[in-house]
Every structure is written in C-alpha cells, then in structure tokens.
Design an enzyme around this catalytic site. Structure first.
Site, PDB file in Angstrom:
ATOM      1  N   ILE A  25       4.682  -1.090   3.062  1.00  0.00           N
ATOM      2  CA  ILE A  25       4.287   0.287   2.766  1.00  0.00           C
ATOM      3  C   ILE A  25       5.213   0.788   1.660  1.00  0.00           C
ATOM      4  O   ILE A  25       6.435   0.657   1.753  1.00  0.00           O
ATOM      5  CB  ILE A  25       4.386   1.186   4.017  1.00  0.00           C
ATOM      6  N   LYS A  26       4.594   1.341   0.613  1.00  0.00           N
ATOM      7  CA  LYS A  26       5.382   1.822  -0.531  1.00  0.00           C
ATOM      8  C   LYS A  26       5.817   3.266  -0.323  1.00  0.00           C
ATOM      9  O   LYS A  26       4.993   4.135  -0.057  1.00  0.00           O
ATOM     10  CB  LYS A  26       4.538   1.749  -1.803  1.00  0.00           C
ATOM     11  N   ILE A  27       7.117   3.488  -0.444  1.00  0.00           N
ATOM     12  CA  ILE A  27       7.696   4.834  -0.347  1.00  0.00           C
ATOM     13  C   ILE A  27       8.498   5.087  -1.616  1.00  0.00           C
ATOM     14  O   ILE A  27       9.335   4.258  -1.987  1.00  0.00           O
ATOM     15  CB  ILE A  27       8.616   4.956   0.896  1.00  0.00           C
TER      16      ILE A  27
ATOM     17  N   LEU B 269       0.862  -1.190   0.000  1.00  0.00           N
ATOM     18  CA  LEU B 269       0.000   0.000   0.000  1.00  0.00           C
ATOM     19  C   LEU B 269       0.893   1.233   0.000  1.00  0.00           C
ATOM     20  O   LEU B 269       1.833   1.325   0.788  1.00  0.00           O
ATOM     21  CB  LEU B 269      -0.884   0.002   1.254  1.00  0.00           C
TER      22      LEU B 269
END
Length: 366
Positions: A140-142, A109
């Site tokens: 978690i997408k960064i 996400l």
C-alpha cells in the site's frame, strides 16, 4: 544476445514497472515482461489509473455495475482498481515466491492523494485497501509527508507492506526509515512476527532536476545540470547503508526483518537534452529497486548500459550538494515545494478520474 534489463537484476537491483492497465494483462504482455525481461514488480498511482480508465472501455461494465449498487465515485474507483491489483499480484506471485521469499513480486496500490496530509484518514484507508486486496505480495502506497510518517509506522506495526511514496529530500527520507524501524520494533514488542513485513522508500528523481536546473544556469553552475537528483539519490543510499546496519537494526534482522529498500521513482528523463535512460544507468546498485515507465523500459532494453554505478562518485555527489548550497540554492525548500506539487500532481488526475466515473455513472443510470 543478453537482455540488458535482466543484467540489472544480476547486479542486485530489481526493475518494477510503473504502469498497469487491463490491456497489458489481457494481451499477455505483462507475463512477457516477467519472463523475458525479468520485471519483478508493478507500481501504480492515480495518474496511471486515470489514463487506463479514460483511454479504454475496459472498465465501463464494472463502473456501471458498481454505480447501480449505489457506490460513491471513490468507492467505484477503488472497487475497480483493487480487481486489477489482485490480478497483477497473482501474476507476480511466482516472483514473490522464488529465490528469497518476499524479496520481490510486489504490486503497489496508493491511498487517495486527498489524504496526503491526513494521518488518521491515511491509516484507516491503508488498512481498508490491504484487507480488500488480501494478498501477501501487495504494497500500500503512503506519501512520505509529515502527516504520513505516523501512518507509515502504524501500518508497519500492523503488519502491512508499505511503499512510501513522494520522497524528495534526505531529511525526510531518514525520518521514513525511522518510522519503518519503529513500526517493526512495536510489532516485536507485541510479540508479532516481522519476517514477512516488507517496505520500500520511493525517492523521486527527475522532478528535482526539472526544478533545480534553471536555478543552476542563473548561478553559473551549468556544469551541474542534471546531476543534483542523482547526487541526492547517492547520498540517500549512504543513509540507507548506515541505518540498516549496526546494533539496533541487527536486533530486528535477527528476527527476520528485511531492510526497507530504496526505490528510484520518476526515472523517465524529462529534459530532451538528456539520454532517455540517464536516471536508470546512473543508479544501478545492490538491494535497490527502480520503477520505470514503459517507454523507459523499452529504451533501456534497446540501448541501456547495465553497470554497478550507485556506489561510484560519492565524493562528487557530496561536492555537488555542497556547491549548490554555497550558491544559495536551498534544497530543503525545493524538496518541500516538490512534495506539495507532487500531491497536487496526483490530486488532479484523481479528480479527473472521479469526473470520468461520474460521467460513466450517469450513462449507466440513464
């Protein structure tokens, strides 16, 4: 007959699906992809959610409910998205727990694309989303922007699983591996466990060729059309093998650390003259991930050739990059442009998504 997608897994590469919506989960199709095709994870992004929200009424009731609670449009989006991600994470839990625990089974996400150049905002939202989903097998997408690097390091040090997205250049990719390793070292120094911290670095492919190929034509290097992204990816794999070996890495590996795998993204062919499975076939190799859109997955299942290709042609890859440099094509400048355009490509659907939510909200309130 042997399933071509499962054959990829046998060669040490994991296929993740670059798509999510409620329909695929409700219909049982997602479960079939896991069982029949050996799909081992899911990635999402604002464009994928925008498509899901605007093409079905599945989300209307949730949007209306959250709107009545007085939530902002951003909060409504993440409120709804988190539910989908949780559900997908439960579906992939069996994959997360099989073989080597934590090797796969992740669902990704993304933080808001509006935060791509905001270190503090990214760090804060990454932690909020991590806590909201509250599942071991979520990433978690960064974005791997300059401002993203300290956020990646801090999130890893905080024990989050991170999918670093929007990588186009080799220098930036190496900086991302450094952020990952430093984050783990920070964690060790604080006396915290690192064996279940997981990360991937998403290297985007076809977009590189879309930009470079017309330049090659101008320079009389037509024979290299469609080869620059693959050459870059092979060189990235060389960096991966160098960084995740040797004394510094070994100290972390002895404490249970897992290498940050390379993930191939943007693997659907955008040039109709290319094979629709070109980018998948060219980069199959151990300890990597390939996240593919549904149509590419279906195409590979039908006519893809699974063979270990990633380690092959490294000299040619080096030569390709040398040739384009000699011709005056500045790859560093191109990859910077791609990063900026990539952020914009996610901002547009995100804004569209929020506008669609606003419309729904007005309807609900009325």
């Amino acid at each position: 007959m042997e399933n071509r997608l499962k054959k990829i897994h046998e060669l040490g590469q994991s296929i993740w699906l670059d798509f999510i919506d409620r329909k695929i989960m409700d219909s049982g199709d997602m479960q079939k992809l896991i069982t029949d095709d050996g799909v081992r994870g899911v990635t999402s992004n604002p464009a994928i959610f925008e498509k899901a929200f605007s093409s079905s009424s599945d989300y209307d009731a949730d949007i209306a409910r959250l709107a009545k609670e007085g939530k902002s449009n951003d909060d409504i989006f993440y409120g709804v998205a988190v539910e989908d991600i949780k559900r997908a994470a439960d579906m992939f839990l069996q994959v997360y727990e099989d073989e080597v625990k934590g090797a796969d089974g992740y669902v990704s996400l993304e933080v808001s694309p509006r935060l791509a150049n905001d270190t503090e905002g990214t760090t804060k939202q990454a932690l909020e989303l991590w806590k909201a989903v509250h599942k071991d097998n979520v990433m978690i997408k960064i974005p791997g922007t300059k401002e993203g690097l300290p956020a990646i390091q801090k999130s890893i040090a905080g024990g989050l699983n991170i999918n670093v997205t929007l990588l186009f250049g080799l220098e930036r990719y190496e900086a991302v591996t450094e952020a990952y390793i430093k984050g783990l070292e920070e964690r060790v120094a604080a006396g915290k466990p690192i064996e279940y911290v997981s990360s991937v670095a998403s290297f985007f492919l076809s977009r590189i060729d879309v930009l470079v190929d017309p330049m090659l034509k101008e320079k009389g290097l037509d024979h290299l059309k469609g080869e620059v992204a693959i050459a870059s990816a092979k060189k990235a794999y060389e960096i991966y093998k160098r960084v995740f070996s040797g004394e510094r890495w070994q100290k972390l590996a002895d404490k249970g650390a897992k290498p940050q795998r390379l993930l191939w993204a943007s693997t659907g062919s955008k040039d109709p003259s290319f094979s629709d499975v070109k980018y998948v076939e060219a980069l199959i190799g151990p300890d990597t991930v390939d996240t593919i859109p549904m149509e590419t997955l279906v195409a590979f299942r039908d006519h893809g050739n699974a063979a270990n290709t990633l380690d092959q042609g490294l000299d040619e890859a080096t030569k390709t990059l040398e040739q384009i440099k000699a011709a005056g094509i500045d790859l560093a400048k191109i990859t910077q442009q791609l990063e900026e355009e990539g952020i914009e490509k996610f901002n547009q659907p995100y804004d569209k998504l929020l506008a669609a939510i606003e419309k729904q909200k007005q309807k609900a309130v009325a």
